[in-house]
Design a protein around this motif. Structure first.
Motif, mmCIF file in Angstrom:
data_model
loop_
_atom_site.group_PDB
_atom_site.id
_atom_site.type_symbol
_atom_site.label_atom_id
_atom_site.label_comp_id
_atom_site.label_asym_id
_atom_site.label_seq_id
_atom_site.Cartn_x
_atom_site.Cartn_y
_atom_site.Cartn_z
ATOM 1 N N TYR A 79 3.832 -4.587 -11.478
ATOM 2 C CA TYR A 79 4.177 -3.448 -10.633
ATOM 3 C C TYR A 79 4.744 -2.308 -11.474
ATOM 4 O O TYR A 79 5.618 -2.518 -12.306
ATOM 5 C CB TYR A 79 5.202 -3.915 -9.604
ATOM 6 C CG TYR A 79 5.572 -2.907 -8.536
ATOM 7 C CD1 TYR A 79 4.598 -2.259 -7.794
ATOM 8 C CD2 TYR A 79 6.908 -2.632 -8.257
ATOM 9 C CE1 TYR A 79 4.949 -1.357 -6.800
ATOM 10 C CE2 TYR A 79 7.271 -1.734 -7.275
ATOM 11 C CZ TYR A 79 6.280 -1.099 -6.545
ATOM 12 O OH TYR A 79 6.628 -0.202 -5.570
ATOM 13 N N ARG A 80 4.196 -1.133 -11.277
ATOM 14 C CA ARG A 80 4.600 0.102 -11.959
ATOM 15 C C ARG A 80 4.013 0.248 -13.355
ATOM 16 O O ARG A 80 4.033 1.325 -13.914
ATOM 17 C CB ARG A 80 6.128 0.243 -12.058
ATOM 18 C CG ARG A 80 6.876 0.124 -10.737
ATOM 19 C CD ARG A 80 6.657 1.311 -9.862
ATOM 20 N NE ARG A 80 7.647 1.394 -8.788
ATOM 21 C CZ ARG A 80 7.586 2.281 -7.798
ATOM 22 N NH1 ARG A 80 6.594 3.158 -7.757
ATOM 23 N NH2 ARG A 80 8.511 2.299 -6.861
ATOM 24 N N TRP A 81 3.510 -0.814 -13.944
ATOM 25 C CA TRP A 81 3.002 -0.754 -15.317
ATOM 26 C C TRP A 81 1.482 -0.797 -15.368
ATOM 27 O O TRP A 81 0.859 0.069 -15.965
ATOM 28 C CB TRP A 81 3.606 -1.899 -16.139
ATOM 29 C CG TRP A 81 5.045 -1.673 -16.429
ATOM 30 C CD1 TRP A 81 6.110 -2.043 -15.655
ATOM 31 C CD2 TRP A 81 5.598 -0.985 -17.553
ATOM 32 N NE1 TRP A 81 7.282 -1.626 -16.229
ATOM 33 C CE2 TRP A 81 7.001 -0.984 -17.401
ATOM 34 C CE3 TRP A 81 5.038 -0.391 -18.678
ATOM 35 C CZ2 TRP A 81 7.846 -0.393 -18.337
ATOM 36 C CZ3 TRP A 81 5.884 0.193 -19.623
ATOM 37 C CH2 TRP A 81 7.266 0.186 -19.438
ATOM 38 N N ASP A 85 -3.042 -0.962 -6.330
ATOM 39 C CA ASP A 85 -2.325 -0.724 -5.078
ATOM 40 C C ASP A 85 -3.230 -1.087 -3.907
ATOM 41 O O ASP A 85 -4.222 -0.404 -3.647
ATOM 42 C CB ASP A 85 -1.911 0.747 -4.996
ATOM 43 C CG ASP A 85 -1.027 1.038 -3.790
ATOM 44 O OD1 ASP A 85 -0.952 0.185 -2.872
ATOM 45 O OD2 ASP A 85 -0.418 2.119 -3.750
ATOM 46 N N GLU A 95 -3.484 1.279 -11.990
ATOM 47 C CA GLU A 95 -2.617 2.433 -12.212
ATOM 48 C C GLU A 95 -1.273 1.957 -12.716
ATOM 49 O O GLU A 95 -0.949 0.774 -12.652
ATOM 50 C CB GLU A 95 -2.459 3.245 -10.924
ATOM 51 C CG GLU A 95 -1.917 2.461 -9.751
ATOM 52 C CD GLU A 95 -1.931 3.258 -8.453
ATOM 53 O OE1 GLU A 95 -2.670 4.255 -8.355
ATOM 54 O OE2 GLU A 95 -1.185 2.888 -7.530
ATOM 55 N N GLY A 96 -0.470 2.880 -13.218
ATOM 56 C CA GLY A 96 0.849 2.545 -13.721
ATOM 57 C C GLY A 96 1.135 3.246 -15.035
ATOM 58 O O GLY A 96 0.318 4.012 -15.564
ATOM 59 N N PHE A 97 2.316 2.983 -15.588
ATOM 60 C CA PHE A 97 2.773 3.649 -16.803
ATOM 61 C C PHE A 97 1.849 3.350 -17.992
ATOM 62 O O PHE A 97 1.465 4.264 -18.733
ATOM 63 C CB PHE A 97 4.201 3.195 -17.119
ATOM 64 C CG PHE A 97 4.845 3.927 -18.256
ATOM 65 C CD1 PHE A 97 5.391 5.186 -18.075
ATOM 66 C CD2 PHE A 97 4.922 3.344 -19.510
ATOM 67 C CE1 PHE A 97 5.997 5.857 -19.133
ATOM 68 C CE2 PHE A 97 5.532 3.997 -20.571
ATOM 69 C CZ PHE A 97 6.063 5.272 -20.377
ATOM 70 N N ASP A 100 -1.582 5.139 -17.553
ATOM 71 C CA ASP A 100 -1.546 6.558 -17.908
ATOM 72 C C ASP A 100 -1.770 6.755 -19.404
ATOM 73 O O ASP A 100 -2.472 7.690 -19.821
ATOM 74 C CB ASP A 100 -0.199 7.173 -17.505
ATOM 75 C CG ASP A 100 -0.079 7.438 -16.019
ATOM 76 O OD1 ASP A 100 -1.064 7.221 -15.287
ATOM 77 O OD2 ASP A 100 1.014 7.851 -15.586
ATOM 78 N N SER A 287 4.954 10.647 -16.747
ATOM 79 C CA SER A 287 4.542 9.304 -16.352
ATOM 80 C C SER A 287 5.759 8.442 -16.024
ATOM 81 O O SER A 287 5.756 7.684 -15.042
ATOM 82 C CB SER A 287 3.716 8.664 -17.478
ATOM 83 O OG SER A 287 3.261 7.384 -17.105
ATOM 84 N N TYR A 288 6.805 8.552 -16.832
ATOM 85 C CA TYR A 288 8.032 7.785 -16.575
ATOM 86 C C TYR A 288 8.606 8.134 -15.203
ATOM 87 O O TYR A 288 8.976 7.242 -14.430
ATOM 88 C CB TYR A 288 9.069 8.065 -17.662
ATOM 89 C CG TYR A 288 10.349 7.274 -17.467
ATOM 90 C CD1 TYR A 288 10.508 6.027 -18.057
ATOM 91 C CD2 TYR A 288 11.385 7.767 -16.680
ATOM 92 C CE1 TYR A 288 11.666 5.287 -17.864
ATOM 93 C CE2 TYR A 288 12.543 7.038 -16.480
ATOM 94 C CZ TYR A 288 12.685 5.800 -17.074
ATOM 95 O OH TYR A 288 13.824 5.079 -16.861
ATOM 96 N N THR A 290 7.099 9.298 -12.651
ATOM 97 C CA THR A 290 6.190 8.858 -11.593
ATOM 98 C C THR A 290 6.328 7.372 -11.307
ATOM 99 O O THR A 290 6.399 6.951 -10.145
ATOM 100 C CB THR A 290 4.731 9.161 -11.974
ATOM 101 O OG1 THR A 290 4.564 10.574 -12.133
ATOM 102 C CG2 THR A 290 3.769 8.654 -10.899
ATOM 103 N N TRP A 291 6.394 6.565 -12.354
ATOM 104 C CA TRP A 291 6.286 5.123 -12.179
ATOM 105 C C TRP A 291 7.598 4.355 -12.338
ATOM 106 O O TRP A 291 7.787 3.333 -11.680
ATOM 107 C CB TRP A 291 5.272 4.551 -13.173
ATOM 108 C CG TRP A 291 3.914 5.121 -13.022
ATOM 109 C CD1 TRP A 291 3.271 5.982 -13.890
ATOM 110 C CD2 TRP A 291 3.004 4.918 -11.939
ATOM 111 N NE1 TRP A 291 2.046 6.311 -13.411
ATOM 112 C CE2 TRP A 291 1.846 5.666 -12.210
ATOM 113 C CE3 TRP A 291 3.067 4.168 -10.762
ATOM 114 C CZ2 TRP A 291 0.754 5.686 -11.356
ATOM 115 C CZ3 TRP A 291 1.983 4.186 -9.904
ATOM 116 C CH2 TRP A 291 0.848 4.934 -10.204
#
Length: 309
Positions: A79-81, A85, A95-97, A100, A287-288, A290-291
């Motif tokens: 999640y987040r990395w 979704d 998607e995720g850090f 990106d 990016s940071y 955002t995620w």
């Protein structure tokens, strides 16, 4: 270009490699997200040191340009990395850090951020995927350390983190200490967490290992584990996914994430380091925010690069 995701099939446990010396010529600066005491080996004080950046092409980059896309080993369950979704109907792109950063590497190498073929790589297979040539790069919350630097080449660091404990809120576990005695602690095969637990377990049962670190969360939820050890950045994401658990204690290591590439692919390593130089000045913080900001809070920015030559 259409994005493709291919799941790896083999889940072979990797043996630990020997330590390789890396000598840095510049001081790294700028605190990252975690601020902890480093337990560095005397023979490998700065494994995050990498080759100096360059914009020059070479055989590895030429081969990537010839095929027209970048093959990136990623996670699709962090999640987040790096994750998908399920609420975005009709869009299964990860998607995720980390994702990106993959897009930015593809954009600067190939002129198209979507010129990427994704391959989902288990934690335990990140090094093997690079060595076999299954992927051009691995961008998957991969800690740079001396053991891995024996087998793969790393970029400069793009994120700072540390190992941390996750456990149910009402457990008696307070952190990486004697409260782990007799507890079942889960970690991922081939992970820094497992290496640290083998070094010092505080009497915990560390036999519960999984291919991917997110599988530990499932084991915890099923009552098959009492705690999890993983990177603090990933721990925050797991705690956000399950309100019944929480982070216990402070991070007990200091580590850096890097982009992994094949040994000898110096042209690609130098180019990725050049891309990271640009990314730290612009896209990294966006990016940071955002995620990761919601889970990890404010940051002073990415770690500064350290170079060997």
């Amino acid at each position: 270009m259409a994005v493709a995701c291919v799941l790896t099939a083999a889940l072979t446990l990797l043996p630990l490699a020997h330590v390789q010396d890396l000598v840095a010529t510049e001081d790294a600066g700028g605190p990252g997200v975690a601020h902890t005491q480093r337990a560095a080996s005397a023979s490998c004080d700065h494994p995050e040191a990498s080759l100096r950046p360059s914009a020059a092409d070479g055989p590895t980059i030429d081969a990537i340009k010839k095929k027209g896309y970048l093959v990136a080993g990623i996670d699709v369950s962090s999640y987040r990395w790096g994750y998908r979704d399920p609420n975005k109907i009709g869009n299964s792109d990860p998607e995720g850090f980390d994702i990106d950063l993959v897009h930015e590497i593809a954009r600067q190498l190939l002129g198209d951020p979507d010129a990427v073929q994704y391959r989902a790589v288990p934690t335990s297979q990140r090094v093997d995927a690079i060595k076999r040539g299954d992927v051009d790069i691995v961008v998957r919350t991969m800690t740079i350390n001396c053991e891995r630097a024996k087998d793969v080449a790393f970029s400069t660091a793009y994120f700072e983190t540390g190992q941390q404990l996750l456990a149910p809120k009402n457990s008696g576990i307070t952190g990486y200490n004697d409260t782990l005695k007799g507890k079942r602690v889960c970690s991922a095969d081939g992970s820094t967490a497992l290496s640290e637990l083998r070094r010092e377990s505080f009497g915990a049962d560390i036999s519960t290992t999984v291919p991917n670190q997110l599988d530990c969360l499932v084991r915890l939820q099923l009552g098959e584990a009492d705690a999890i050890v993983t990177d603090s950045a990933l721990a925050a994401g797991q705690a956000a996914q399950d309100p019944t658990i929480e982070i216990k204690g402070a991070p007990f290591t200091e580590e850096f994430y890097g982009v992994a590439m094949k040994k000898g692919a110096d042209d690609l390593v130098r180019r990725v380091n050049r891309i990271l130089d640009d990314y730290r000045k612009s896209g990294w913080r966006k990016s940071y925010d955002t995620w990761l900001r919601d889970d990890l809070g404010a940051t002073s920015g990415p770690p500064k690069p350290r170079y060997v030559t």
